[in-house]
Design a protein around this motif. Structure first.
Motif, PDB file in Angstrom:
ATOM      1  N   MET A 207     -29.189 -75.755  95.372  1.00 54.23           N
ATOM      2  CA  MET A 207     -29.541 -77.252  95.321  1.00 54.23           C
ATOM      3  C   MET A 207     -29.256 -77.670  94.002  1.00 54.23           C
ATOM      4  SD  MET A 207     -32.380 -76.992  92.943  1.00 54.23           S
ATOM      5  CE  MET A 207     -32.934 -75.873  91.684  1.00 54.23           C
ATOM      6  N   ASP A 208     -29.336 -79.150  94.066  1.00 58.56           N
ATOM      7  CA  ASP A 208     -28.801 -79.845  92.780  1.00 58.56           C
ATOM      8  C   ASP A 208     -30.110 -79.731  91.534  1.00 58.56           C
ATOM      9  OD1 ASP A 208     -28.409 -81.635  90.824  1.00 58.56           O
ATOM     10  OD2 ASP A 208     -27.989 -83.237  92.381  1.00 58.56           O
TER      11      ASP A 208
ATOM     12  N   GLY B 237     -37.413 -77.865  91.552  1.00 62.22           N
ATOM     13  CA  GLY B 237     -36.878 -79.472  91.618  1.00 62.22           C
ATOM     14  C   GLY B 237     -37.527 -79.980  90.354  1.00 62.22           C
TER      15      GLY B 237
ATOM     16  N   LYS C 161     -26.170 -79.836  99.231  1.00 62.52           N
ATOM     17  CA  LYS C 161     -26.085 -78.893  98.145  1.00 62.52           C
ATOM     18  C   LYS C 161     -24.823 -78.775  97.696  1.00 62.52           C
ATOM     19  CE  LYS C 161     -29.796 -75.855 100.420  1.00 62.52           C
ATOM     20  NZ  LYS C 161     -30.254 -74.465 100.840  1.00 62.52           N
TER      21      LYS C 161
ATOM     22  N   ALA D   6     -38.101 -83.807  90.760  1.00 60.76           N
ATOM     23  CA  ALA D   6     -38.338 -84.432  91.939  1.00 60.76           C
ATOM     24  C   ALA D   6     -39.962 -84.201  92.122  1.00 60.76           C
ATOM     25  CB  ALA D   6     -37.551 -83.915  93.388  1.00 60.76           C
TER      26      ALA D   6
ATOM     27  N   SER E 197     -34.968 -85.629  94.964  1.00 59.10           N
ATOM     28  CA  SER E 197     -35.624 -85.617  96.006  1.00 59.10           C
ATOM     29  C   SER E 197     -35.256 -84.475  96.941  1.00 59.10           C
ATOM     30  CB  SER E 197     -35.746 -87.091  96.987  1.00 59.10           C
ATOM     31  OG  SER E 197     -36.644 -87.035  98.180  1.00 59.10           O
ATOM     32  N   PHE E 198     -36.131 -83.997  97.509  1.00 65.06           N
ATOM     33  CA  PHE E 198     -35.807 -82.635  98.706  1.00 65.06           C
ATOM     34  C   PHE E 198     -36.292 -82.657  99.844  1.00 65.06           C
ATOM     35  CE2 PHE E 198     -35.120 -81.122  94.294  1.00 65.06           C
ATOM     36  CZ  PHE E 198     -34.213 -80.057  94.288  1.00 65.06           C
TER      37      PHE E 198
ATOM     38  N   GLY F 151     -26.330 -84.766  88.654  1.00 66.38           N
ATOM     39  CA  GLY F 151     -26.720 -84.913  89.922  1.00 66.38           C
ATOM     40  C   GLY F 151     -26.033 -85.753  90.886  1.00 66.38           C
TER      41      GLY F 151
ATOM     42  N   SER G 250     -31.238 -80.661  98.783  1.00 68.22           N
ATOM     43  CA  SER G 250     -31.462 -81.783  98.040  1.00 68.22           C
ATOM     44  C   SER G 250     -31.115 -83.087  98.856  1.00 68.22           C
ATOM     45  CB  SER G 250     -30.532 -81.572  96.844  1.00 68.22           C
ATOM     46  OG  SER G 250     -30.685 -80.617  95.912  1.00 68.22           O
TER      47      SER G 250
ATOM     48  N   ALA H 255     -31.687 -83.292  91.276  1.00 66.10           N
ATOM     49  CA  ALA H 255     -31.852 -83.927  92.371  1.00 66.10           C
ATOM     50  C   ALA H 255     -33.274 -84.556  92.143  1.00 66.10           C
ATOM     51  CB  ALA H 255     -32.085 -83.134  93.661  1.00 66.10           C
TER      52      ALA H 255
ATOM     53  N   GLU I 217     -41.145 -80.139  92.555  1.00 72.57           N
ATOM     54  CA  GLU I 217     -40.817 -79.801  93.933  1.00 72.57           C
ATOM     55  C   GLU I 217     -40.769 -78.047  93.698  1.00 72.57           C
ATOM     56  OE1 GLU I 217     -41.279 -79.412  97.278  1.00 72.57           O
ATOM     57  OE2 GLU I 217     -39.873 -81.378  97.332  1.00 72.57           O
TER      58      GLU I 217
ATOM     59  N   THR J 132     -28.789 -85.628 102.962  1.00 70.04           N
ATOM     60  CA  THR J 132     -28.990 -84.051 102.617  1.00 70.04           C
ATOM     61  C   THR J 132     -27.595 -83.419 101.951  1.00 70.04           C
ATOM     62  OG1 THR J 132     -28.776 -83.065 104.755  1.00 70.04           O
ATOM     63  CG2 THR J 132     -30.908 -83.689 104.064  1.00 70.04           C
TER      64      THR J 132
END
Length: 670
Positions: free
Chosen positions: A146-147, A249, A132, A252, A152-153, A68, A161, A150, A236, A130
């Motif tokens: 996306m990660d 996610g 990706k 997250a 948070s998003f 991440g 991410s 991650a 997420e 932010t």
């Protein structure tokens, strides 16, 4: 769990924020060009050779510390370290607002050890940025992903991410020190199941935030007397109608309700008020959104490549490849992440049955038997055993709870005896039989008494939790009060009787939000609960009964000392089919810790009804579901009852009581 045929990718907005040329020029005048990436990361990687060996072997259970984005310093410069697993990628770069989503600006470097890990450091990239991963597949496609790790998003429908950290100064040490007593199998566990987005709404139908829930929800749950909250998936997810069960996610909490630390604060407030937190966890499948895990590096990296094992026909989603070592590390690391970093007190593992069986929701010819010719998924069975063994070794004071709807043997039995190692299992058979029985007109219940009594034939083969969950009040199934037959008074009496039966049946309990006050409508995730109903006496009566039952459950050892053992339960009489009355005892460790429960399944009161009791002494009524305080008719036993030496129902002593219509009486010896 939510079963939806529509993928979130069908409604998602573009996956990144588009920047116009004019905006780029304006920003360029105010800020310097994107910083050049520091390419020399030798000796800086977060992965040791031992980490790589563990990862390849499927034994690395702390991948969230490695993969991440991580805020750090390299060569005296503050920035962010990035790493991602993409073994089939031709190239990987980090894109975001900081480089105007340019895939050629900041490339990651593949490790030399054939692990398939790409990594690198970008200076001056800080918290809140932010990003990706732009992954070039072998066929030349550029995939903006996306990660997977991650923390948070962006708020959906945006999908980027966000560089974040999960540092939090916890102040729940008192709870953590004593929670082994709260989560013990010999402790009461009354669970309130909550969908965060629809428990209560603000003006203009706005959702409550995690911080607002920390005040309003925690206060309500404490007042009602529940011991735990179970949150439907807060991880997420892009598609809101999935209720959170189509997670992308995995590391997250959903940004719809606040930042990661806001959810930590909610958990902390629960703990400070002696409320445990159970999280719904979904290792069974994930959606096929273009920015998600599906075909992550252009190949079937996370999902099983054989769609007989890798695609879920009911939910139009994809199934993890449980036999791949790196995926096992991903999932077990994720479970540990929520237990460690968010202080969760347990995980309710969703859709376990779908993982255990190769032919789940599949017709003949649509599945392939295992190496022994059977229908069990040996990879997922092995995963469950490793998961529970690993989790309980690190967190012996939590609970792992399986939502498993079949007769698979030993779900909540120790691994050394051949079980899967869960702490508890949802008792779906009890739930189905009980609701079918209570939906019947009382006139005909005498012909179906075995539906009520059959559960005790197998009640002690597992550590069962009795669930009236969200799945029972959606898709045309009606609300709990809507399932009850009769006129208004009878429907509410039936529901009070149902809940009293539930709380006095062996096992722990779970009630989905709204059921505790008899919400009349089916649950709708787009609206708040019908709280205005509690202003009316029938609904307030249900609510007050749940308070009383929670208090009784927590204070009467007979209801929890042996809640998973046949020694804690005894049928006294099941033969009175004509009157549809059953009598049973619940027993604690102490000889006098006994309760007698009498259930009348018809609207006919039975005065002077004789029941056998196990000992001499004065018996008093500790709860009556027909009490006027609960909007009952008032057929209660006000006076203490001295046991008489009249043999009855196999007991040497007996008492004559008033049995209320569609009511339950709970008695205890002084």
């Amino acid at each position: 769990m939510a079963k939806t045929s529509k993928k979130s990718s069908e409604i998602a907005e573009p996956t990144k924020k588009k920047t116009t040329k004019k905006e780029v020029e304006a920003v360029a005048q105010e800020t310097p060009p994107p910083p050049v990436q520091l390419k020399n990361v030798e000796g800086f990687s977060r992965f040791s050779d031992f980490d790589i060996d563990l990862f390849k072997a499927g034994k690395h259970y702390r991948l969230f510390e490695k993969f991440g984005s991580h805020l750090t310093e390299c060569q005296g410069v503050q920035g962010t370290y990035f790493s991602v697993w993409a073994p089939s990628a031709k190239s990987v770069s980090v894109i975001g607002n900081f480089n105007y989503w340019d895939k050629d600006s900041h490339h990651l470097f593949v490790r030399w050890d054939s692990s398939g890990i790409w990594e690198g450091f970008i200076p001056h990239i800080g918290k809140g940025e932010t990003y990706k991963f732009c992954i070039q597949a072998q066929d030349g496609r550029f995939l903006e992903k996306m990660d997977p790790y991650a923390q948070s998003f962006e708020v959906p429908p945006r999908t980027a991410s966000i560089v974040w950290d999960n540092w939090y100064e916890w102040t729940d040490a008192d709870w953590m020190a004593k929670r082994h007593t709260k989560n013990s199998l010999a402790s009461p566990m009354s669970v309130y199941e909550v969908h965060v987005g629809s428990w209560r709404r603000k003006e203009h139908d706005e959702k409550l935030t995690f911080v607002e829930l920390a005040d309003q929800l925690v206060k309500y749950v404490k007042e009602m007397g529940f011991t735990h909250i179970e949150f439907m998936p807060i991880m997420e997810h892009p598609y809101e109608p999935s209720w959170g069960y189509q997670v992308l996610g995995y590391f997250a909490p959903s940004s719809r309700f606040g930042k990661p630390q806001d959810f930590m604060y909610l958990v902390e407030e629960c703990h400070k008020n002696d409320i445990g937190v159970i999280l719904d966890w979904v290792p069974s499948h994930f959606p096929g959104d273009a920015h998600g895990l599906f075909e992550f590096d252009g190949t079937h990296l996370y999902e099983h490549p054989d769609m007989r094992k890798g695609y879920h026909p009911d939910w139009k989603s994809y199934i993890f490849n449980y036999g791949r070592n790196e995926i096992r590390s991903f999932l077990i690391s994720n479970a540990i992440y929520w237990l460690e970093r968010y202080h969760a007190d347990g995980l309710r593992v969703d859709a376990v049955a779908s993982m255990l069986y190769l032919d789940y929701s599949r017709n003949d010819g649509e599945w392939e038997p295992n190496i022994f010719g059977g229908n069990h998924n040996l990879d997922s069975i092995s995963l469950f055993k490793e998961l529970n063994e690993t989790v309980y070794a690190q967190f012996p004071d939590i609970q792992m709870i399986a939502e498993e709807s079949t007769s698979f043997t030993g779900v909540s039995r120790p691994i050394y005896t051949g079980g899967l190692g869960f702490g508890q299992k949802w008792m779906m058979g009890w739930m189905n039989d009980t609701l079918k029985y209570f939906e019947k007109d009382p006139m005909y219940r005498r012909h179906h008494q075995e539906q009520l009594t059959f559960s005790t034939v197998y009640a002690f083969t597992e550590n069962f939790m009795l669930p009236f969950s969200h799945d029972e009040v959606v898709y045309g199934k009606q609300s709990l009060i809507g399932k009850m037959p009769g006129d208004e008074w009878q429907r509410f009496a039936n529901l009070r009787l149902l809940f009293t039966y539930m709380f006095t049946h062996p096992g722990t309990n779970l009630i989905f939000m709204g059921g505790e006050f008899g919400q009349t409508s089916e649950w709708n995730f787009e609206k708040g609960l019908e709280w205005w109903l509690t202003e009316f006496a029938p609904h307030k009566g249900i609510q007050d009964l749940i308070k009383a039952l929670n208090n009784l459950y927590k204070t009467q050892a007979a209801l929890y000392d042996k809640q998973f053992s046949h020694e804690g339960f005894e049928w006294i009489d099941t033969s009175d089919r004509e009157n549809s009355i059953v009598v049973y005892a619940r027993k604690g460790n102490a000889h006098k810790d006994q309760l007698i429960v009498v259930l009348n399944m018809t609207p006919v009161p039975r005065p002077e009804y004789r029941i056998g009791v196990p000992m001499q002494g004065v018996w008093t009524e500790v709860l009556n579901s027909d009490d006027p305080a609960f909007w009952g008719s008032g057929k209660i036993n006000q006076s203490a009852l001295m046991a008489e030496e009249i043999a009855w129902q196999g007991k040497a002593y007996s008492i004559a009581i008033t049995v209320p219509p569609l009511g339950a009486v709970i008695l205890k010896v002084q």
